[in-house]
Design an enzyme around this catalytic site. Structure first.
Site, PDB file in Angstrom:
ATOM      1  CG  PHE A  34      -0.167 -14.560   6.270  1.00 53.52           C
ATOM      2  CD1 PHE A  34       0.885 -13.717   6.604  1.00 53.52           C
ATOM      3  CD2 PHE A  34       0.059 -15.565   5.341  1.00 53.52           C
ATOM      4  CE1 PHE A  34       2.135 -13.864   6.003  1.00 53.52           C
ATOM      5  CE2 PHE A  34       1.300 -15.727   4.740  1.00 53.52           C
ATOM      6  CZ  PHE A  34       2.345 -14.866   5.074  1.00 53.52           C
TER       7      PHE A  34
ATOM      8  CB  CYS B 111     -12.350  14.229  -0.504  1.00 58.43           C
ATOM      9  SG  CYS B 111     -11.830  12.778   0.425  1.00 58.43           S
TER      10      CYS B 111
ATOM     11  CB  CYS C 221      -5.420  -6.997  -0.474  1.00 49.05           C
ATOM     12  SG  CYS C 221      -3.771  -7.014   0.259  1.00 49.05           S
TER      13      CYS C 221
ATOM     14  CB  CYS D 153     -17.434  10.639   4.118  1.00 49.48           C
ATOM     15  SG  CYS D 153     -16.518   9.243   3.428  1.00 49.48           S
TER      16      CYS D 153
ATOM     17  CD  GLU E 292      -0.760 -12.381  11.992  1.00 46.50           C
ATOM     18  OE1 GLU E 292       0.102 -11.490  11.888  1.00 46.50           O
ATOM     19  OE2 GLU E 292      -1.532 -12.701  11.051  1.00 46.50           O
TER      20      GLU E 292
ATOM     21  CB  CYS F  49     -19.324  11.794  -2.120  1.00 46.85           C
ATOM     22  SG  CYS F  49     -18.646  12.570  -0.625  1.00 46.85           S
TER      23      CYS F  49
END
Length: 400
Positions: free
Chosen positions: A263, A59, A357, A136, A283, A53
């Site tokens: 969740f 960036c 994550c 991008c 949730e 990129c």
């Protein structure tokens, strides 16, 4: 001159002086660091490549475009391996799944007015300097094509010296845009925003928490079921990443007839699983469950899906509430789900698909399950945040 000895989990190079952490370097490289902090590569690594990129140097959106895909994949896999090993765990690692370039379907951009109009883009690293990114390599072509609309929106929504946040999500019938701004929403501005949305084909435009216009419902496809998530609601970053995580979850829970989805969000896993199993989705955000429920009611050939609004951090489901389920799916935020994992460990649930994550909290929660008698036969690492330090994990847990 310094030698880069290793990389941190954030992609910063540990230098041989024992104190410097340098960006955009690779292990084994020799570098010079100027007084202003500028890093010059003296001896490059064999894993160094030209960034794909043209915005990479200015960036702050990407951290690892200077390394080969193989190096980045191995580095990300190793982050998870080390986190798991730190908890004394051992398992089989499947090959990492990496989302392709130009596949990010959601982005949080910033907008700022200029003398000639407006600019939209990302900030440089650790700075409030805004950089335009028309080429991008992360974002889908549809998101790139929305930049003229976002610039026009910035002119209307931003004060002369201020800045706004623009969360834009790709949808089938036009971009779904959420604006975060301090500017007052007046009746005249509503009219102008409606005209802008029609001009640029936006599916939905939301001003802070207030919907301004919805020309077409911004439908997301969850395993063949259409859902309109609330503005700004959680969505897996790429379709490839979502599909990879879903395939693993479906494999883990393939023999279950009653599944609890903890969740659950707006139904990323719950609705596809409902093709063959009854699902109870839990949730903390009622709006996301409302979207899930509407999707289920309008879906086809789905088994029963029930929903429950509940703060699983403060009030996790207890073991007796879990006794009716054959399998559990759990996909908590970065903090993990320590309290809910403890009750799952104490329950009679025999199969758990855990998505995470955060490798550190994943390893902590995995240790709790293994100590309670679960086996962890495999882990799948998923990289849908390409060229960033972020990584996702999905793992199978079966009670011995």
């Amino acid at each position: 001159m310094l030698t880069i000895e290793s990389l941190t989990h954030l992609g910063l190079g540990r230098a041989s002086d024992g104190r410097s952490l340098l960006p955009r370097v690779l292990p084994g490289e020799e570098v010079d660091v100027a007084q202003d902090g500028t890093v010059r590569i003296v001896t490059p690594s064999v894993d160094r490549i030209a960034a794909p990129c043209r915005h990479f140097k200015s960036c702050g959106g990407c951290a690892m475009q200077h390394a080969t895909d193989v190096f980045v994949a191995d580095w990300k896999q190793d982050i998870v391996v080390k986190a798991v090993q730190a908890r004394g765990l051992d398992t089989v690692f499947r090959e990492i799944a990496t989302s392709p370039a130009q596949s990010r379907r959601r982005a949080k951009l910033s907008g700022r007015r200029t003398k000639k109009g407006a600019m939209v883009g990302f900030h440089t690293r650790a700075s409030d300097t805004l950089v335009q990114v028309p080429d991008c390599q992360l974002l889908t072509p549809a998101l790139i094509a929305s930049f003229p609309a976002l610039e026009a929106l910035t002119v209307l929504a931003c004060s002369r010296k201020g800045e706004i946040d623009l969360t834009v999500t790709e949808a089938k019938l036009g971009p779904d845009v959420l604006v975060a701004t301090d500017k007052e929403l007046t009746p005249q501005l509503r009219v102008e925003l409606a005209g802008l949305a029609n001009q640029f084909g936006l599916s939905r435009l939301v001003w802070n928490d207030e919907p301004v216009v919805m020309i077409n419902p911004p439908v997301q496809d969850f395993g063949g079921t259409g859902v309109v998530p609330p503005p700004g609601a959680f969505l897996q970053a790429t379709k490839h990443g979502e599909a990879t995580l879903l395939a693993a979850v479906e494999e883990i829970t393939s023999n279950a007839s009653r599944v609890i989805d903890l969740f659950s969000g707006s139904g990323t896993f719950a609705l596809p699983l409902a093709k063959r199993a009854e699902v109870h989705a839990v949730e903390g955000e009622a709006a996301m469950l409302g979207a899930l429920d509407r999707g289920w009611r309008e879906g086809h050939q789905l088994r029963r899906v029930t929903t429950e609004t509940r703060d699983l951090f403060r009030r996790p489901l207890e073991a007796d509430e879990l006794r009716h389920f054959d399998a559990a799916v759990i996909d908590p935020p970065r903090a993990g789900a320590e309290a809910q994992i403890e009750t799952l460990a104490a329950s009679e649930v025999k199969i758990i698909a855990m998505v995470s994550c955060n490798p550190v909290t994943f390893a902590r929660d995995a240790r709790t399950l293994v100590d309670a008698g679960f086996a962890m036969p495999w882990i799948q690492v998923v990289d849908q945040f390409r060229w960033s330090p972020h990584v996702e994990v999905v793992a199978s847990f079966t009670r011995k």
